[in-house]
Design a protein around this motif. Structure first.
Motif, PDB file in Angstrom:
ATOM      1  N   SER A  39       0.824  -1.219   0.000  1.00  0.00           N
ATOM      2  CA  SER A  39       0.000   0.000   0.000  1.00  0.00           C
ATOM      3  C   SER A  39       0.857   1.268   0.000  1.00  0.00           C
ATOM      4  O   SER A  39       0.347   2.360  -0.221  1.00  0.00           O
ATOM      5  N   LEU A  40       2.144   1.086   0.294  1.00  0.00           N
ATOM      6  CA  LEU A  40       3.034   2.259   0.372  1.00  0.00           C
ATOM      7  C   LEU A  40       4.286   2.026  -0.462  1.00  0.00           C
ATOM      8  O   LEU A  40       5.381   2.449  -0.110  1.00  0.00           O
ATOM      9  N   ALA A  41       4.118   1.313  -1.574  1.00  0.00           N
ATOM     10  CA  ALA A  41       5.283   0.921  -2.363  1.00  0.00           C
ATOM     11  C   ALA A  41       5.791   2.045  -3.271  1.00  0.00           C
ATOM     12  O   ALA A  41       6.968   2.091  -3.611  1.00  0.00           O
ATOM     13  N   ASP A  42       4.915   2.950  -3.668  1.00  0.00           N
ATOM     14  CA  ASP A  42       5.341   4.078  -4.513  1.00  0.00           C
ATOM     15  C   ASP A  42       4.378   5.255  -4.343  1.00  0.00           C
ATOM     16  O   ASP A  42       3.400   5.159  -3.587  1.00  0.00           O
ATOM     17  N   ALA A  43       4.649   6.341  -5.057  1.00  0.00           N
ATOM     18  CA  ALA A  43       3.856   7.562  -4.860  1.00  0.00           C
ATOM     19  C   ALA A  43       2.377   7.340  -5.200  1.00  0.00           C
ATOM     20  O   ALA A  43       1.496   7.862  -4.519  1.00  0.00           O
ATOM     21  N   GLU A  44       2.118   6.535  -6.233  1.00  0.00           N
ATOM     22  CA  GLU A  44       0.716   6.283  -6.604  1.00  0.00           C
ATOM     23  C   GLU A  44      -0.029   5.654  -5.437  1.00  0.00           C
ATOM     24  O   GLU A  44      -1.171   6.001  -5.138  1.00  0.00           O
ATOM     25  N   GLN A  45       0.605   4.704  -4.786  1.00  0.00           N
ATOM     26  CA  GLN A  45      -0.015   4.038  -3.636  1.00  0.00           C
ATOM     27  C   GLN A  45      -0.162   5.019  -2.465  1.00  0.00           C
ATOM     28  O   GLN A  45      -1.165   5.002  -1.767  1.00  0.00           O
ATOM     29  N   PRO A  67       8.337   0.506   2.217  1.00  0.00           N
ATOM     30  CA  PRO A  67       7.857   0.268   0.843  1.00  0.00           C
ATOM     31  C   PRO A  67       8.022  -1.204   0.450  1.00  0.00           C
ATOM     32  O   PRO A  67       9.097  -1.783   0.583  1.00  0.00           O
ATOM     33  N   GLY A  68       6.937  -1.789  -0.022  1.00  0.00           N
ATOM     34  CA  GLY A  68       6.973  -3.200  -0.433  1.00  0.00           C
ATOM     35  C   GLY A  68       7.213  -3.311  -1.926  1.00  0.00           C
ATOM     36  O   GLY A  68       7.768  -2.408  -2.561  1.00  0.00           O
ATOM     37  N   LYS A  69       6.730  -4.420  -2.489  1.00  0.00           N
ATOM     38  CA  LYS A  69       6.975  -4.676  -3.915  1.00  0.00           C
ATOM     39  C   LYS A  69       6.015  -3.859  -4.783  1.00  0.00           C
ATOM     40  O   LYS A  69       4.827  -3.806  -4.508  1.00  0.00           O
ATOM     41  N   ARG A  70       6.551  -3.275  -5.874  1.00  0.00           N
ATOM     42  CA  ARG A  70       5.693  -2.557  -6.829  1.00  0.00           C
ATOM     43  C   ARG A  70       5.215  -3.498  -7.930  1.00  0.00           C
ATOM     44  O   ARG A  70       4.244  -3.270  -8.595  1.00  0.00           O
ATOM     45  N   TYR A  71       5.996  -4.543  -8.159  1.00  0.00           N
ATOM     46  CA  TYR A  71       5.647  -5.565  -9.146  1.00  0.00           C
ATOM     47  C   TYR A  71       6.258  -6.877  -8.646  1.00  0.00           C
ATOM     48  O   TYR A  71       7.043  -6.861  -7.672  1.00  0.00           O
ATOM     49  N   ASP A  72       5.884  -7.992  -9.303  1.00  0.00           N
ATOM     50  CA  ASP A  72       6.224  -9.321  -8.784  1.00  0.00           C
ATOM     51  C   ASP A  72       7.674  -9.521  -8.360  1.00  0.00           C
ATOM     52  O   ASP A  72       7.948  -9.974  -7.271  1.00  0.00           O
ATOM     53  N   ASP A  73       8.628  -9.180  -9.266  1.00  0.00           N
ATOM     54  CA  ASP A  73      10.016  -9.471  -8.848  1.00  0.00           C
ATOM     55  C   ASP A  73      10.759  -8.236  -8.327  1.00  0.00           C
ATOM     56  O   ASP A  73      11.975  -8.189  -8.340  1.00  0.00           O
ATOM     57  N   ASP A  74       9.997  -7.270  -7.843  1.00  0.00           N
ATOM     58  CA  ASP A  74      10.594  -6.120  -7.173  1.00  0.00           C
ATOM     59  C   ASP A  74      11.132  -6.578  -5.808  1.00  0.00           C
ATOM     60  O   ASP A  74      10.807  -7.677  -5.342  1.00  0.00           O
ATOM     61  N   ILE A  75      11.960  -5.720  -5.189  1.00  0.00           N
ATOM     62  CA  ILE A  75      12.507  -6.086  -3.867  1.00  0.00           C
ATOM     63  C   ILE A  75      11.978  -5.123  -2.813  1.00  0.00           C
ATOM     64  O   ILE A  75      11.989  -3.906  -3.007  1.00  0.00           O
ATOM     65  N   LYS A  76      11.526  -5.691  -1.701  1.00  0.00           N
ATOM     66  CA  LYS A  76      11.024  -4.861  -0.595  1.00  0.00           C
ATOM     67  C   LYS A  76      12.200  -4.092   0.016  1.00  0.00           C
ATOM     68  O   LYS A  76      13.303  -4.669   0.152  1.00  0.00           O
ATOM     69  N   VAL A  77      11.947  -2.866   0.473  1.00  0.00           N
ATOM     70  CA  VAL A  77      13.027  -2.088   1.091  1.00  0.00           C
ATOM     71  C   VAL A  77      13.603  -2.828   2.316  1.00  0.00           C
ATOM     72  O   VAL A  77      14.808  -2.822   2.535  1.00  0.00           O
ATOM     73  N   THR A  78      12.738  -3.508   3.073  1.00  0.00           N
ATOM     74  CA  THR A  78      13.252  -4.263   4.244  1.00  0.00           C
ATOM     75  C   THR A  78      14.303  -5.287   3.793  1.00  0.00           C
ATOM     76  O   THR A  78      15.356  -5.432   4.430  1.00  0.00           O
ATOM     77  N   ASP A  79      14.046  -5.954   2.681  1.00  0.00           N
ATOM     78  CA  ASP A  79      15.028  -6.945   2.193  1.00  0.00           C
ATOM     79  C   ASP A  79      16.292  -6.255   1.686  1.00  0.00           C
ATOM     80  O   ASP A  79      17.397  -6.788   1.832  1.00  0.00           O
TER      81      ASP A  79
END
Ligand code: ASP
Length: 465
Positions: A39-45, A67-79
Motif C-alpha cells: 500500500s506504500l510501495a510508490d507515490a501512486e499508492q 515500501p513493499g513490492k511494486r511488481y512481482d520481482d521487485d525487492i522490498k526495502v526491508t530486504d
C-alpha cells in the motif's frame, strides 16, 4: 459490513450478520489505520492511502510499513536493508546497495511533489550500517523513513515507535510499559504516523518484531489509544473462506471471531501477522481487513463475539496443511491401563515433540505429529514409546494432510459433521483421522496428502456453493 449514518450525526457499524459492533458519536470515533508495504510501495499508492485517510476524520493514527513490492520481482526495502547488513558482515561495500534504497525514497518524495529532504537521515543511517549497527536497527529504518514521508504528506505528526514500544530483557513485548507510555505520547498528538515493525530494548537498542510485524504495531497503537476499530489495509479485500490456490474464487469472510481466526491461522490461513490479534483482543477492539486498491469493499471484520442468534453461516472458513504423520499405538486392554497416555506423552516430551491431535479408540491411541519435528527423531521416539508402553503394535502413517473446517455456526447444529464426512466420502476420499474440539468450533480431518486439494474443494462446495 454496512455503515449506517444516523440523523443525530452518530454512526453504527453493522456486520452482514447484523451485529452492531459499535455505535457512538462520529466525532468521538478514533480509528487506527495500518498500511502494509504494497500500500506504500510508490507515490501512486501513497496517494490512494492519503485519500483513504482523508475520507474520514476518525482515521487519526496511522501505522506504516516500509515500501513493499511494486511488481512481482521487485525487492522490498526491508530486504534491501537486510542485504546491506549482510554486505557489511562480508566486509563488502554498500554504496551501490544503499543508493538503491535512497533512490526508492527519493522517487516517492519527488513523485508526491513534496518539498522534503531526507539526505541527513540517509547519511546517518548509512554511517551506522557501515559501522556495524545491529541487524534489527538496520531493518527498522525502512518503516522509519517511510513514516516520515507519510507524516509529511498527510500533515500528521511523526511519532517514533522507539519512544513508546518497549521490549523486556528477554525480547518480548513489555505490554504494560508500552501501554502506559504509548498512551501518554499519543494523547499529545491528535493526528500521528507511527512506524511499524519495531520498538526499543531496555538498553536502548532497536528491536524488530518478526517479519510482517507492522501488523502488531498497529494493534498495539489501537490498544494504547483505545481505538474503536483497527483497520488493517492491505492488497486483498479480506480473508478468504479457503485457499484460492486450491478452491476457485473462494468467497470473502464477512465476519470472523478472534477464536476462529486463531484456528484458521494455525492451519496456515492468514491475512496478517498471527500475534497482531492479542493486543486488540484483550480490549475487544475489532479489526477490519481492507483493500487499499479497492476501498469500496467492506473487507473482513474480526470481532470477539457474534450474537449466536444472528449466525447465518454454518462454516466460516476451511484451511489445511500437509506434512503430518500419525503414530498409531495398539495394545489390548489399553482402556483399562491407567497411565498409558502419560507414558506416550512422556516419550514425546523427551523428544521435544508437540502433538497436534490425539484421537483415540478403546485399544488404540493415535498421535498426530508434524513431520518437521517428528521425522528427525522417528526411530528413537518409536523405540521409546515401545519401551515405555509395551504396546502390541506401533505403526506410522506418513504423508497426512490435516484439514480444519472452522465455524462458530457449527455449535449445536445437528448434522454438520455428517455433511463434512459425506462430502469427503462422495468425493471418493478416505478419511484417515477425525477430531472435533469440544467447543464445536472446528472439525479436523486427516487425509492422504494427494487428496488434500480434493478434500478442500469437496467441503467448500458442500457448504458454500
Ligand atoms: N517491513 C517489514 C517486513 O517486510 C515489516 C512489515 O512490513 O510489516 O516484514
Amino acid at each position: 459490513m454496512l455503515i449506517i449514518p444516523k440523523n443525530n450525526g452518530s454512526i453504527s457499524y453493522v456486520t452482514l450478520e447484523n451485529t452492531i459492533i459499535f455505535d457512538k458519536g462520529y466525532l468521538e470515533m478514533v480509528k487506527v489505520v495500518k498500511f502494509g508495504g504494497s500500500s506504500l510501495a510508490d507515490a501512486e499508492q501513497f496517494k490512494k492511502v492519503a485519500e483513504i485517510i482523508k475520507s474520514e476524520d476518525s482515521r487519526r493514527y496511522v501505522v506504516a510499513s516500509a515500501p513493499g513490492k511494486r511488481y512481482d520481482d521487485d525487492i522490498k526495502v526491508t530486504d534491501m536493508l537486510y542485504s546491506c547488513y549482510k554486505l557489511v558482515k562480508e566486509n563488502k561495500d554498500i554504496d551501490e546497495a544503499f543508493k538503491l534504497i535512497e533512490d526508492r525514497y527519493n522517487g516517492i518524495i519527488k513523485d508526491l511533489g513534496l518539498d522534503f529532504w531526507l539526505q541527513p537521515e540517509f547519511d546517518r543511517i548509512k554511517n551506522a550500517i557501515v559501522h556495524h549497527a545491529g541487524r534489527d536497527y538496520i531493518a527498522s529504518r525502512g518503516e522509519y523513513l517511510n513514516s516520515m514521508i507519510l507524516a509529511k504528506y498527510l500533515g500528521y505528526d511523526f511519532v517514533d515507535a522507539e519512544e513508546g514500544i518497549f521490549f523486556t530483557e528477554n525480547g518480548v513485548l513489555d505490554t504494560e510499559k508500552t501501554n502506559e507510555e504509548l498512551t501518554k505520547i499519543l494523547k499529545e498528538h491528535t493526528h500521528a504516523v507511527v512506524p511499524g515493525f519495531y520498538g526499543v530494548m531496555p538498553n536502548g537498542t532497536i528491536k524488530t518484531f518478526s517479519r510482517g510485524g507492522s501488523d502488531i504495531t498497529g494493534s498495539i497503537v489501537a490498544r494504547a489509544i483505545g481505538a474503536d476499530i483497527y483497520e488493517n489495509w492491505t492488497d486483498v479485500s479480506g480473508m478468504l473462506m479457503a485457499d484460492p490456490r486450491c478452491v476457485k474464487n473462494p468467497k470473502v469472510i464477512n465476519t470472523i471471531t478472534y477464536a476462529e481466526l486463531r484456528e484458521l491461522a494455525y492451519m496456515g490461513a492468514t491475512v496478517m501477522h498471527e500475534d497482531a490479534i492479542f493486543p486488540v483482543r484483550e480490549k475487544g477492539i475489532p479489526i477490519n481487513i481492507r483493500n487499499t486498491n479497492k476501498p469500496e469493499d467492506a473487507g473482513t471484520m474480526i470481532v470477539s463475539k457474534v450474537d449466536s442468534n444472528k449466525v447465518d453461516t454454518v462454516i466460516t472458513g476451511i484451511a489445511g496443511k500437509k506434512g503430518f504423520s500419525v503414530i498409531s499405538i495398539e495394545k489390548s486392554m489399553m482402556n483399562a491401563e491407567i497411565g498409558f497416555g502419560r507414558k506416550v506423552l512422556e516419550a514425546l516430551e523427551n523428544h521435544k515433540i508437540c502433538f497436534e491431535h490425539l484421537p483415540s479408540g478403546i485399544d488404540t491411541m493415535s498421535v498426530v505429529v508434524n513431520d518437521n519435528d517428528f521425522l528427525p527423531v522417528k526411530e528413537t521416539l518409536i523405540a521409546d514409546i515401545q519401551r515405555k508402553t509395551k504396546a502390541d503394535n506401533i505403526s506410522v502413517y506418513n504423508g497426512i494432510a490435516l484439514v480444519a473446517v472452522v465455524g462458530r455456526g457449527m455449535a449445536g447444529v445437528k448434522g454438520t459433521a455428517g455433511r463434512v464426512f459425506g462430502a469427503i466420502g462422495n468425493a471418493g476420499i478416505n478419511i484417515r483421522m477425525i477430531d472435533q474440539g469440544s467447543s464445536e468450533l472446528n472439525i479436523i480431518v486427516g487425509v492422504a496428502e494427494d487428496d488434500y486439494v480434493k478434500t478442500l474443494e469437496a467441503i467448500y462446495n458442500e457448504f458454500v456453493k
